[in-house]
Motif scaffolding. Structure first.
Motif, PDB file in Angstrom:
ATOM      1  N   GLU A 250       0.729  -1.382   0.164  1.00 28.08           N
ATOM      2  CA  GLU A 250      -0.055   0.039  -0.010  1.00 28.08           C
ATOM      3  C   GLU A 250       1.035   1.156  -0.033  1.00 28.08           C
ATOM      4  OE1 GLU A 250      -2.559  -0.137   3.124  1.00 28.08           O
ATOM      5  OE2 GLU A 250      -3.481  -1.868   2.718  1.00 28.08           O
ATOM      6  N   GLN A 251       2.169   1.284   0.290  1.00 30.53           N
ATOM      7  CA  GLN A 251       3.068   2.447   0.301  1.00 30.53           C
ATOM      8  C   GLN A 251       3.749   2.572  -0.981  1.00 30.53           C
ATOM      9  OE1 GLN A 251       5.592   2.418   4.002  1.00 30.53           O
ATOM     10  NE2 GLN A 251       4.548   0.312   4.365  1.00 30.53           N
ATOM     11  N   PRO A 252       3.757   3.624  -1.296  1.00 30.87           N
ATOM     12  CA  PRO A 252       4.233   4.230  -2.830  1.00 30.87           C
ATOM     13  C   PRO A 252       5.699   4.097  -2.688  1.00 30.87           C
ATOM     14  CG  PRO A 252       3.564   6.132  -1.543  1.00 30.87           C
ATOM     15  CD  PRO A 252       3.125   5.007  -0.738  1.00 30.87           C
ATOM     16  N   VAL A 253       6.599   3.687  -3.545  1.00 31.91           N
ATOM     17  CA  VAL A 253       7.823   3.706  -3.549  1.00 31.91           C
ATOM     18  C   VAL A 253       8.456   4.891  -3.258  1.00 31.91           C
ATOM     19  CG1 VAL A 253      10.079   3.159  -5.011  1.00 31.91           C
ATOM     20  CG2 VAL A 253       7.741   1.918  -5.256  1.00 31.91           C
ATOM     21  N   LEU A 254       9.453   5.095  -2.469  1.00 27.66           N
ATOM     22  CA  LEU A 254       9.880   6.498  -1.946  1.00 27.66           C
ATOM     23  C   LEU A 254      11.243   6.653  -2.758  1.00 27.66           C
ATOM     24  CD1 LEU A 254      10.130   8.945  -0.128  1.00 27.66           C
ATOM     25  CD2 LEU A 254      11.306   7.579   1.543  1.00 27.66           C
ATOM     26  N   ARG A 255      11.137   7.818  -3.600  1.00 25.48           N
ATOM     27  CA  ARG A 255      12.332   8.288  -4.495  1.00 25.48           C
ATOM     28  C   ARG A 255      13.031   9.162  -3.720  1.00 25.48           C
ATOM     29  NH1 ARG A 255      11.394   5.740  -9.510  1.00 25.48           N
ATOM     30  NH2 ARG A 255       9.180   5.346  -9.977  1.00 25.48           N
ATOM     31  N   ILE A 256      14.161   8.620  -2.985  1.00 23.74           N
ATOM     32  CA  ILE A 256      14.632   9.345  -1.801  1.00 23.74           C
ATOM     33  C   ILE A 256      15.378  10.508  -2.471  1.00 23.74           C
ATOM     34  CG2 ILE A 256      16.791   8.230  -1.569  1.00 23.74           C
ATOM     35  CD1 ILE A 256      15.011   9.731   1.436  1.00 23.74           C
ATOM     36  N   THR A 257      16.150  10.054  -3.615  1.00 27.16           N
ATOM     37  CA  THR A 257      16.857  11.163  -4.501  1.00 27.16           C
ATOM     38  C   THR A 257      16.250  12.451  -4.866  1.00 27.16           C
ATOM     39  OG1 THR A 257      16.866   9.857  -6.297  1.00 27.16           O
ATOM     40  CG2 THR A 257      18.653   9.574  -5.078  1.00 27.16           C
ATOM     41  N   SER A 259      14.282  14.035  -2.978  1.00 27.95           N
ATOM     42  CA  SER A 259      14.143  15.141  -1.891  1.00 27.95           C
ATOM     43  C   SER A 259      15.194  15.960  -1.691  1.00 27.95           C
ATOM     44  CB  SER A 259      13.836  14.123  -0.573  1.00 27.95           C
ATOM     45  OG  SER A 259      13.936  14.903   0.583  1.00 27.95           O
ATOM     46  N   ARG A 260      15.068  17.210  -1.715  1.00 31.05           N
ATOM     47  CA  ARG A 260      16.095  18.284  -1.084  1.00 31.05           C
ATOM     48  C   ARG A 260      16.532  18.060   0.128  1.00 31.05           C
ATOM     49  NH1 ARG A 260      14.072  23.710  -4.231  1.00 31.05           N
ATOM     50  NH2 ARG A 260      14.092  23.003  -6.504  1.00 31.05           N
ATOM     51  N   THR A 261      15.654  17.663   1.117  1.00 30.79           N
ATOM     52  CA  THR A 261      16.033  17.826   2.543  1.00 30.79           C
ATOM     53  C   THR A 261      17.084  16.305   2.610  1.00 30.79           C
ATOM     54  OG1 THR A 261      13.924  18.389   3.132  1.00 30.79           O
ATOM     55  CG2 THR A 261      15.147  17.167   4.587  1.00 30.79           C
ATOM     56  N   ALA A 262      16.817  15.270   1.964  1.00 31.83           N
ATOM     57  CA  ALA A 262      17.370  14.127   1.768  1.00 31.83           C
ATOM     58  C   ALA A 262      18.897  14.454   1.529  1.00 31.83           C
ATOM     59  CB  ALA A 262      16.988  12.876   1.195  1.00 31.83           C
ATOM     60  N   TRP A 263      18.928  15.209   0.457  1.00 32.13           N
ATOM     61  CA  TRP A 263      20.357  15.679   0.117  1.00 32.13           C
ATOM     62  C   TRP A 263      21.054  16.500   1.105  1.00 32.13           C
ATOM     63  CZ3 TRP A 263      23.356  13.429  -3.454  1.00 32.13           C
ATOM     64  CH2 TRP A 263      22.902  12.576  -4.492  1.00 32.13           C
ATOM     65  N   ALA A 264      20.499  17.647   1.636  1.00 31.83           N
ATOM     66  CA  ALA A 264      20.882  18.487   2.521  1.00 31.83           C
ATOM     67  C   ALA A 264      21.481  17.646   3.769  1.00 31.83           C
ATOM     68  CB  ALA A 264      19.821  19.677   2.826  1.00 31.83           C
ATOM     69  N   LEU A 265      20.588  16.846   4.108  1.00 33.96           N
ATOM     70  CA  LEU A 265      20.738  16.041   5.302  1.00 33.96           C
ATOM     71  C   LEU A 265      22.145  14.928   5.136  1.00 33.96           C
ATOM     72  CD1 LEU A 265      20.364  15.161   8.273  1.00 33.96           C
ATOM     73  CD2 LEU A 265      18.495  13.588   7.403  1.00 33.96           C
ATOM     74  N   ALA A 266      22.229  14.431   3.885  1.00 36.47           N
ATOM     75  CA  ALA A 266      23.188  13.587   3.577  1.00 36.47           C
ATOM     76  C   ALA A 266      24.717  14.510   3.460  1.00 36.47           C
ATOM     77  CB  ALA A 266      23.163  12.950   2.135  1.00 36.47           C
ATOM     78  N   VAL A 267      24.670  15.600   2.928  1.00 35.72           N
ATOM     79  CA  VAL A 267      25.703  16.557   2.835  1.00 35.72           C
ATOM     80  C   VAL A 267      26.137  17.210   4.284  1.00 35.72           C
ATOM     81  CG1 VAL A 267      26.864  18.774   1.862  1.00 35.72           C
ATOM     82  CG2 VAL A 267      25.173  17.456   0.570  1.00 35.72           C
TER      83      VAL A 267
END
Length: 447
Positions: A250-257, A259-267
């Motif tokens: 039931e959950q949509p596939v999360l395309r994490i890349t 997300s700008r927040t994901a990139w900011a958190l990664a950096v």
């Protein structure tokens, strides 16, 4: 009327069960003789396992930092090779950390963490006696592989089992991690001296702490019900959890890349990791080159690390109460800049002050872990964000410690390396403010 009463009773039962399960882990297997007693025992054992695992996530690095000069002399390393050695931790964390969610889905997070503790124990026991630089690096990589998968899964375990206490449990975990980091930095040199002054037993002794951490995770090795931690929503009902029913379809596939927040958190994660591993790998040497005794230099490094013990408990709790974590990022960054300035102008004269300031700055790590739990709504989102932020972040951090070693060797001093550390702190503050905004990766990926 009877059916309405039945529905009301069922709703009340499920609501009460959900409230209870928010406080206590869900039992992995049905049919326990006493669910309440079993879950209470599991809670205590799980907390003990988290604390012991966290204690083992940095001694492999800080114990080496305290004896880096002796290891270099014993193995005949140049400054550049020593810089490569200090870059091995983020490399291993990036390479092996990305596999953690997949391994957790297949074997269960408890089994993966238990295996990680075994790898840490074996690596720490083997590396001092492996013979030669190549064997030392290989055994170190084995220990770091165990650290890498445990690093990624800790936020997942906290989000899954303690969804209403993400801040406090992240604080407990981070505090234990900081304590393990500092005690290894402070005690390695005295322990080495007590064991005859040879660096090999001084490094190998930390394998005992890893062996102790294996024990609490053994009961969770066959706990496949918890393997849904990487897939199931953190808000799943108590009925779903108790029956082991997940609804990943039931959950949509999360395309994490996306997300700008994901990139900011990664950096942000990568830049704070760069600063942390430069500190753990080189700060004791900076003080020793400034004329500070080896034992005192190790103690200064321990002070830097021990600052994370109280602050790692306080910062996540404060962060979860704020809609935006940007102000905390800025305070930590300013402390780091002040500490680097002190190392440049008066490394020995104000050594204790600089150690304290850099210790405060290094608390960007528990803040980053807390933001991982806050920037995703579901257990699946936390698992993906944790793996992405940590693996990408550790890839970013790989060149830092190596570059510091090269600059130190070729410039003959610490001016250029400290200038590099200071320069990296500015973008860390910028991306940290962006990562601290009140939004989730699921929302951004959907857009």
């Amino acid at each position: 009327m009877a059916s309405e009463e039945t529905r009301t009773l069922r709703s009340t039962t499920v609501s009460n069960s959900a409230a209870r399960d928010a406080r206590e882990p869900v039992p992995a297997q049905s049919g326990q003789p006493s669910t309440r007693a079993w879950t209470a025992w599991t809670t205590r054992l799980l907390v003990l396992g988290i604390v012991l695992a966290a204690l083992n996530l940095r001694p492999a690095i800080t114990s080496l930092g305290a004896l880096l000069e002796e290891v270099r002399d014993g193995l005949g390393m140049s400054g550049s090779v020593a810089g490569l050695l200090t870059s091995v931790p983020p490399l291993c964390f990036a390479v092996f950390g990305v596999t953690a969610p997949r391994l957790a889905r297949r074997f269960g997070p408890g089994a993966v963490v238990c295996a990680g503790m075994v790898a840490i124990t074996a690596g720490l026991l083997i590396r001092p006696f492996a013979g030669g630089t190549a064997g030392f690096l290989a055994a170190t990589a084995l220990a770091l592989m165990g650290i890498a998968v445990s690093n990624v899964l800790m936020p997942v375990i906290v989000k899954r089992w303690f969804p209403d206490r993400v801040g406090s449990m992240t604080g407990v975990y981070s505090m234990a991690l900081a304590f393990g980091t500092s005690i290894a930095a402070a005690a390695t040199v005295p322990v080495t001296n007590a064991l005859g002054g040879h660096w090999q037993p001084g490094l190998a002794v930390w394998a005992a702490l890893g062996a102790a951490a294996v024990l609490p995770w053994i009961p969770f090795v066959r706990d496949r019900g918890a393997s849904s931690a990487a897939d199931a929503p953190a808000t799943a009902s108590a009925e779903d959890a108790s029956t082991g029913t997940d609804r990943p379809a039931e959950q949509p596939v999360l395309r994490i890349t996306r997300s700008r927040t994901a990139w900011a958190l990664a950096v942000f994660f990568g830049l704070q990791a760069t600063a942390a591993y430069i500190t753990m790998g080189w700060m004791a040497q900076i003080f020793r080159d400034a004329g500070v005794a080896a034992g005192t230099a190790g103690l200064l490094l321990a002070v830097t690390m021990v600052m994370g013990v109280p602050l790692a408990f306080v910062i996540p709790r404060v962060a979860t109460r704020l809609p935006n974590q940007g102000p905390i990022v800025l305070v930590l960054g300013v402390c780091g800049l002040a500490g680097y300035a002190g190392l440049y102008f008066a490394p020995a004269g104000g050594a204790w002050a600089w150690a304290l300031l850099l210790g405060v700055s290094n608390c960007a790590f528990p803040l980053a872990l807390t933001m991982v739990g806050m920037r995703a709504r579901t257990g699946a989102g936390v698992a993906q964000l944790s793996a992405f932020a940590q693996s990408t972040g550790y890839l970013i951090s790989i060149p830092g410690p190596l570059l510091v070693g090269v600059l130190y060797q070729h410039s003959g001093g610490w001016g250029l390396p400290i200038a590099l550390m200071s320069a990296l702190m500015v973008p860390q503050m910028v991306v940290g403010v962006l990562a601290g905004r009140n939004r989730t990766v699921e929302e951004e990926a959907a857009r």
